[in-house]
Motif scaffolding. Sequence first.
Motif, PDB file in Angstrom:
ATOM      1  N   LEU A 109      46.581  42.805  35.957  1.00 40.02           N
ATOM      2  CA  LEU A 109      46.859  43.785  37.007  1.00 40.02           C
ATOM      3  C   LEU A 109      46.250  45.128  36.595  1.00 40.02           C
ATOM      4  CD1 LEU A 109      48.367  43.721  39.665  1.00 40.02           C
ATOM      5  CD2 LEU A 109      50.301  44.766  38.494  1.00 40.02           C
ATOM      6  N   ASP A 110      45.648  45.815  37.572  1.00 37.07           N
ATOM      7  CA  ASP A 110      45.024  47.114  37.293  1.00 37.07           C
ATOM      8  C   ASP A 110      45.355  48.055  38.444  1.00 37.07           C
ATOM      9  OD1 ASP A 110      43.566  49.033  36.063  1.00 37.07           O
ATOM     10  OD2 ASP A 110      41.892  47.673  35.581  1.00 37.07           O
ATOM     11  N   PHE A 111      45.117  49.323  38.228  1.00 41.10           N
ATOM     12  CA  PHE A 111      45.428  50.292  39.271  1.00 41.10           C
ATOM     13  C   PHE A 111      44.171  51.083  39.614  1.00 41.10           C
ATOM     14  CE2 PHE A 111      47.152  54.364  40.837  1.00 41.10           C
ATOM     15  CZ  PHE A 111      47.882  53.861  41.895  1.00 41.10           C
ATOM     16  N   ASP A 112      43.927  51.179  40.886  1.00 40.88           N
ATOM     17  CA  ASP A 112      42.754  51.902  41.361  1.00 40.88           C
ATOM     18  C   ASP A 112      43.193  53.316  41.740  1.00 40.88           C
ATOM     19  OD1 ASP A 112      40.580  52.896  42.626  1.00 40.88           O
ATOM     20  OD2 ASP A 112      40.039  51.004  43.609  1.00 40.88           O
ATOM     21  N   ARG A 113      42.758  54.289  40.964  1.00 39.22           N
ATOM     22  CA  ARG A 113      43.223  55.667  41.220  1.00 39.22           C
ATOM     23  C   ARG A 113      42.651  56.206  42.510  1.00 39.22           C
ATOM     24  NH1 ARG A 113      46.185  58.111  37.813  1.00 39.22           N
ATOM     25  NH2 ARG A 113      46.521  57.236  35.740  1.00 39.22           N
ATOM     26  N   GLU A 114      41.413  55.820  42.798  1.00 39.14           N
ATOM     27  CA  GLU A 114      40.791  56.360  44.013  1.00 39.14           C
ATOM     28  C   GLU A 114      41.492  55.843  45.252  1.00 39.14           C
ATOM     29  OE1 GLU A 114      36.536  55.810  44.098  1.00 39.14           O
ATOM     30  OE2 GLU A 114      36.482  56.280  41.949  1.00 39.14           O
ATOM     31  N   ARG A 115      41.693  54.519  45.269  1.00 42.43           N
ATOM     32  CA  ARG A 115      42.283  53.948  46.482  1.00 42.43           C
ATOM     33  C   ARG A 115      43.797  53.956  46.437  1.00 42.43           C
ATOM     34  NH1 ARG A 115      38.834  48.546  47.813  1.00 42.43           N
ATOM     35  NH2 ARG A 115      40.525  48.265  49.320  1.00 42.43           N
ATOM     36  N   LYS A 116      44.317  54.362  45.297  1.00 37.72           N
ATOM     37  CA  LYS A 116      45.770  54.380  45.090  1.00 37.72           C
ATOM     38  C   LYS A 116      46.379  53.009  45.421  1.00 37.72           C
ATOM     39  CE  LYS A 116      46.568  59.130  44.885  1.00 37.72           C
ATOM     40  NZ  LYS A 116      45.495  59.293  43.861  1.00 37.72           N
ATOM     41  N   GLU A 117      45.736  52.032  44.820  1.00 37.29           N
ATOM     42  CA  GLU A 117      46.184  50.661  45.114  1.00 37.29           C
ATOM     43  C   GLU A 117      46.154  49.850  43.830  1.00 37.29           C
ATOM     44  OE1 GLU A 117      45.234  47.865  48.675  1.00 37.29           O
ATOM     45  OE2 GLU A 117      43.846  49.541  48.752  1.00 37.29           O
ATOM     46  N   PHE A 118      47.019  48.919  43.767  1.00 39.33           N
ATOM     47  CA  PHE A 118      46.953  47.970  42.651  1.00 39.33           C
ATOM     48  C   PHE A 118      45.920  46.906  42.975  1.00 39.33           C
ATOM     49  CE2 PHE A 118      51.194  49.664  41.874  1.00 39.33           C
ATOM     50  CZ  PHE A 118      51.124  49.865  40.506  1.00 39.33           C
ATOM     51  N   TRP A 119      45.269  46.464  41.965  1.00 43.64           N
ATOM     52  CA  TRP A 119      44.342  45.339  42.173  1.00 43.64           C
ATOM     53  C   TRP A 119      44.436  44.388  40.996  1.00 43.64           C
ATOM     54  CZ3 TRP A 119      39.919  44.860  38.989  1.00 43.64           C
ATOM     55  CH2 TRP A 119      39.648  45.965  38.164  1.00 43.64           C
ATOM     56  N   THR A 120      44.059  43.170  41.242  1.00 44.69           N
ATOM     57  CA  THR A 120      44.124  42.139  40.200  1.00 44.69           C
ATOM     58  C   THR A 120      42.723  41.836  39.705  1.00 44.69           C
ATOM     59  OG1 THR A 120      45.911  41.212  41.485  1.00 44.69           O
ATOM     60  CG2 THR A 120      45.130  39.906  39.645  1.00 44.69           C
ATOM     61  N   ASP A 121      42.592  41.980  38.404  1.00 39.77           N
ATOM     62  CA  ASP A 121      41.298  41.668  37.790  1.00 39.77           C
ATOM     63  C   ASP A 121      41.329  40.202  37.367  1.00 39.77           C
ATOM     64  OD1 ASP A 121      38.968  41.584  36.460  1.00 39.77           O
ATOM     65  OD2 ASP A 121      39.599  42.841  34.770  1.00 39.77           O
ATOM     66  N   VAL A 122      40.530  39.384  38.031  1.00 44.24           N
ATOM     67  CA  VAL A 122      40.522  37.943  37.745  1.00 44.24           C
ATOM     68  C   VAL A 122      39.228  37.603  37.020  1.00 44.24           C
ATOM     69  CG1 VAL A 122      40.592  35.638  38.749  1.00 44.24           C
ATOM     70  CG2 VAL A 122      41.899  37.500  39.793  1.00 44.24           C
ATOM     71  N   ALA A 123      39.368  37.042  35.816  1.00 39.81           N
ATOM     72  CA  ALA A 123      38.177  36.617  35.070  1.00 39.81           C
ATOM     73  C   ALA A 123      38.003  35.114  35.256  1.00 39.81           C
ATOM     74  CB  ALA A 123      38.341  36.937  33.591  1.00 39.81           C
ATOM     75  N   LEU A 124      36.791  34.717  35.501  1.00 40.14           N
ATOM     76  CA  LEU A 124      36.499  33.294  35.729  1.00 40.14           C
ATOM     77  C   LEU A 124      35.550  32.798  34.660  1.00 40.14           C
ATOM     78  CD1 LEU A 124      35.481  33.370  39.510  1.00 40.14           C
ATOM     79  CD2 LEU A 124      37.774  33.139  38.582  1.00 40.14           C
ATOM     80  N   ASP A 125      35.729  31.536  34.311  1.00 35.20           N
ATOM     81  CA  ASP A 125      34.721  30.852  33.502  1.00 35.20           C
ATOM     82  C   ASP A 125      34.044  29.857  34.413  1.00 35.20           C
ATOM     83  OD1 ASP A 125      34.822  32.007  31.068  1.00 35.20           O
ATOM     84  OD2 ASP A 125      36.441  30.735  30.321  1.00 35.20           O
ATOM     85  N   VAL A 126      32.770  30.079  34.637  1.00 35.27           N
ATOM     86  CA  VAL A 126      32.039  29.222  35.562  1.00 35.27           C
ATOM     87  C   VAL A 126      30.967  28.497  34.774  1.00 35.27           C
ATOM     88  CG1 VAL A 126      30.502  29.253  37.533  1.00 35.27           C
ATOM     89  CG2 VAL A 126      32.532  30.670  37.534  1.00 35.27           C
ATOM     90  N   TYR A 127      30.847  27.192  35.084  1.00 37.61           N
ATOM     91  CA  TYR A 127      29.827  26.393  34.388  1.00 37.61           C
ATOM     92  C   TYR A 127      28.705  26.104  35.353  1.00 37.61           C
ATOM     93  CZ  TYR A 127      33.978  25.876  31.591  1.00 37.61           C
ATOM     94  OH  TYR A 127      35.106  26.139  30.874  1.00 37.61           O
ATOM     95  N   PRO A 128      27.599  26.809  35.206  1.00 40.91           N
ATOM     96  CA  PRO A 128      26.503  26.587  36.171  1.00 40.91           C
ATOM     97  C   PRO A 128      26.020  25.147  36.165  1.00 40.91           C
ATOM     98  CG  PRO A 128      26.096  28.505  34.785  1.00 40.91           C
ATOM     99  CD  PRO A 128      27.272  27.832  34.221  1.00 40.91           C
ATOM    100  N   ARG A 129      26.204  24.454  35.027  1.00 39.62           N
ATOM    101  CA  ARG A 129      25.780  23.049  34.966  1.00 39.62           C
ATOM    102  C   ARG A 129      26.519  22.216  36.012  1.00 39.62           C
ATOM    103  NH1 ARG A 129      21.450  22.462  32.789  1.00 39.62           N
ATOM    104  NH2 ARG A 129      21.081  23.836  31.047  1.00 39.62           N
ATOM    105  N   SER A 130      27.746  22.635  36.321  1.00 40.80           N
ATOM    106  CA  SER A 130      28.514  21.872  37.302  1.00 40.80           C
ATOM    107  C   SER A 130      27.862  21.936  38.675  1.00 40.80           C
ATOM    108  CB  SER A 130      29.937  22.421  37.416  1.00 40.80           C
ATOM    109  OG  SER A 130      30.475  22.620  36.158  1.00 40.80           O
ATOM    110  N   MET A 131      26.981  22.882  38.844  1.00 33.92           N
ATOM    111  CA  MET A 131      26.330  22.976  40.149  1.00 33.92           C
ATOM    112  C   MET A 131      25.154  22.023  40.223  1.00 33.92           C
ATOM    113  SD  MET A 131      26.573  27.058  40.369  1.00 33.92           S
ATOM    114  CE  MET A 131      26.733  27.458  42.080  1.00 33.92           C
ATOM    115  N   GLY A 132      24.943  21.314  39.139  1.00 36.44           N
ATOM    116  CA  GLY A 132      23.996  20.196  39.139  1.00 36.44           C
ATOM    117  C   GLY A 132      22.587  20.610  39.472  1.00 36.44           C
ATOM    118  N   ARG A 133      22.005  19.829  40.350  1.00 39.84           N
ATOM    119  CA  ARG A 133      20.574  20.007  40.634  1.00 39.84           C
ATOM    120  C   ARG A 133      20.279  21.343  41.293  1.00 39.84           C
ATOM    121  NH1 ARG A 133      20.121  14.055  41.999  1.00 39.84           N
ATOM    122  NH2 ARG A 133      21.191  14.666  43.875  1.00 39.84           N
ATOM    123  N   ALA A 134      21.256  21.897  42.028  1.00 37.29           N
ATOM    124  CA  ALA A 134      21.022  23.156  42.713  1.00 37.29           C
ATOM    125  C   ALA A 134      20.596  24.211  41.700  1.00 37.29           C
ATOM    126  CB  ALA A 134      22.286  23.592  43.442  1.00 37.29           C
TER     127      ALA A 134
END
Lengths: 564, 226
Positions: free
Chosen positions: A328-353
């Motif tokens: 959880l993080d706080f945006d001072r400019e927008r005066k809003e809370f926001w959630t920082d979500v980190a992802l682990d993405v495996y490009p290999r899973s996208m296969g031939r693309a």
Amino acid sequence: MSEPEPSLRDLPEPSVRQPRRWTVSVIWVVPFIAALAAGILGVRSYLGSGPSVIIDFKTAEGLEAGKTEVRYKDVPIGKVKRTELTEDGQGVRVHVALIRDAEIVAVEDSNFWVVRPRVGLGGVSGLGTLISGAYIGVDRGRSKEERTEFQGLEKPPGVTSDQQGRHFALTTNDLGSLDTGSPIYYRRIAVGRIIDRALDADGKRVTLQLFIDAPYDKFVTTNARFWNASGIDVQVDANGFKLNTQSLATVIAGGLAFQPFPEDQPGAPAAENTQFQLFDDRTAAQAPSESESKRLRLRFYQNTRGLTVGAPVEFQGIEIGRVRSLELDFDRERKEFWTDVALDVYPRSMGRAFDSWQRNTQREPTADTFFRVLVERNLRAQLRTANLITGQLYVALDFDPKAKKMVAPAGQDPLEIPTSRGEFDQIQEQISSIVTKIDSIPFEEIGNNLKNTLKSADELVKKLDGQVVPELQKTVAEAHRTLGAATDALSDDSRLQSDVRGTMDEVGRAARSLRTLADYLQRHPESLLRGRPSGEQELKPSPPASSSTAIDTSVTPPAAPEKP
Amino acid sequence: MADAGGDAPVVTATELNVAACAACGRIVRLTERCEGAPCPRCSAPLRHRKHNSLSRTWAFLIAASILYVPANLLPIMRTQTLGGAARDDTILSGVFELWTAGSWDLAIIVFVASIVVPLVKIGMLVLLLITSQRGSHWARMGRSRMYRLIEFVGHWSMLDIFVVALMAALVRFQTLADITPRPGSIAFGAVVVLTMLASRRFDPRLIWDAPSQPRQPAPIINTERP
């Protein structure tokens, strides 16, 4: 004395032959043979007795001097001669006499253990020793160096030296339900077992020693992944409810499974003693290794309830990664809370693309550039509901044609994928606007009016009930009566009917009289002037007949007019 | 020496140069040089004494005592029972087993018959041989009795062999129980047979043959001849 004397002279003398010189020595063959036989027996018995070894055990339970055997591959190769305590009194020293042929087991790396009946979750062993008593098992070492003192094992070794196969090592954070002897499965076939487990020196990890039997050991390839297949794996996640087991034995006794990932590229067989990592479950094992993953970041200005670490990340419906962390993080400019979500993405899973993009792109063929390109083409992250019952969310990476064009700032690491409100959020908004509209309707006023209206209606009804209904009832009764009278009047035996019939008869008679009169007048028109002659009695003046009774008229009149 | 004195006037057939055929009983004139000549009647070799008695007895006795060692050290019988390890028993271990099992009477019998008797027999024969060779006059009557005792008691030592032979033949239940003779029994049997042969070879007359006084036999022969 006198008797024999004469006969003695007559006694015949035998013819003398030359005595054979060597006859004397023949008899000495006997002790020679005896010595030979004894020598042979002694030599044989000496040859039969092999080296004597000393084995130290913790306890001499089941070991009996002169009785307990030492067996190698179930062949008796020796016997316990005697048992005694060790000098420090901590253990038992067992003196074993081996047979001659068994000296091969008295080498440096041989192992001795006591075979007793054992009942474990993985099976039962040594049942034969229930009858025969315990015996000492041997695993022959491969060393050439001789040795006569051994430290006995408390448990049979997991693998004997003559078994074909290979050893491997596994590291894990904790042992779980695994233990020495736990089976190892490859495609649900038991191909090996854990032969040893040990805590690392720093106490942070556990190292397991595995043995995979030949010929299955060749399936342990460099990219093989091992996972814990113990017990029942029940998972409730965004994909629903999942239950995974290997075999019934592993449910109770624990076990491991392994498989090369990716399966179509098994790789080269791993070398002996290769160290592998133990994954918690198959999914974890199946996940591409961390080195291949690409970290992405998302910024959600919305409620992320239902999104958990490990939730899937899907690209066009294909799972390509997992949520790594939520903060959880706080945006001072927008005066809003926001959630920082980190992802682990495996490009290999996208296969031939991904592969074809890598081949054809003019830009740097890295996963980072790949996602930048996708962001430029309006790739947006959304939170979507995976399971309405559990309320789990997942991260969907999809193209949003309506989104504003955006270019990810260069040098941003990890790359941030812009987010858009999810479908569910949109639906929520729409519903809330509908609710607002509904809210603005003056339900109270409408209610009051309705109440008044209902009240007057009620009064009206009461009035109707009190006044109109009795009247109506009366009217109905009258009508009923009228109808009854009418019914009476119209019935066959009513007076009216008989009156009408009488009247009608009278009228008929009158008509007939008139006709008679008319006929008479026709024939005697003069009578109008002169009157009727006196002889003619038939004609009678009819008008007074109407007052006479019906009976009278019906009985008498017809005879008179008909006579003429 | 009491008996030696009592036998002083004895004249032996040898001194008369006469011998009876051992096979047919024919009495023949037999001088020293004719020793071993065939009997005129049955042509069996004629001898004053058993031929080479001492050396033959020695030979058998030495053979027996050699074999006595493996007979007692090697197992004579192997017992295999269901599930249990096969156990080899020597005579002594058998005796010990019987003793610890409480059958001390049997243990004593086996011990005496199988260990003491052969040993005593060998010892007695050695004693007889040595004394006879040296022409000793010591306790000649006692030695003769001793010899008769040896002859009598000899075959009783075969007890163990009988037991082993019977057991091996009877107890054959394959996996349940099985008894097989071991090399020790052969040695033991050989010891018994050899001691019997040795005692048979020994000529008890040799006990009395000793020239007690060199002057005494000579006058007897001289007086007989004329």
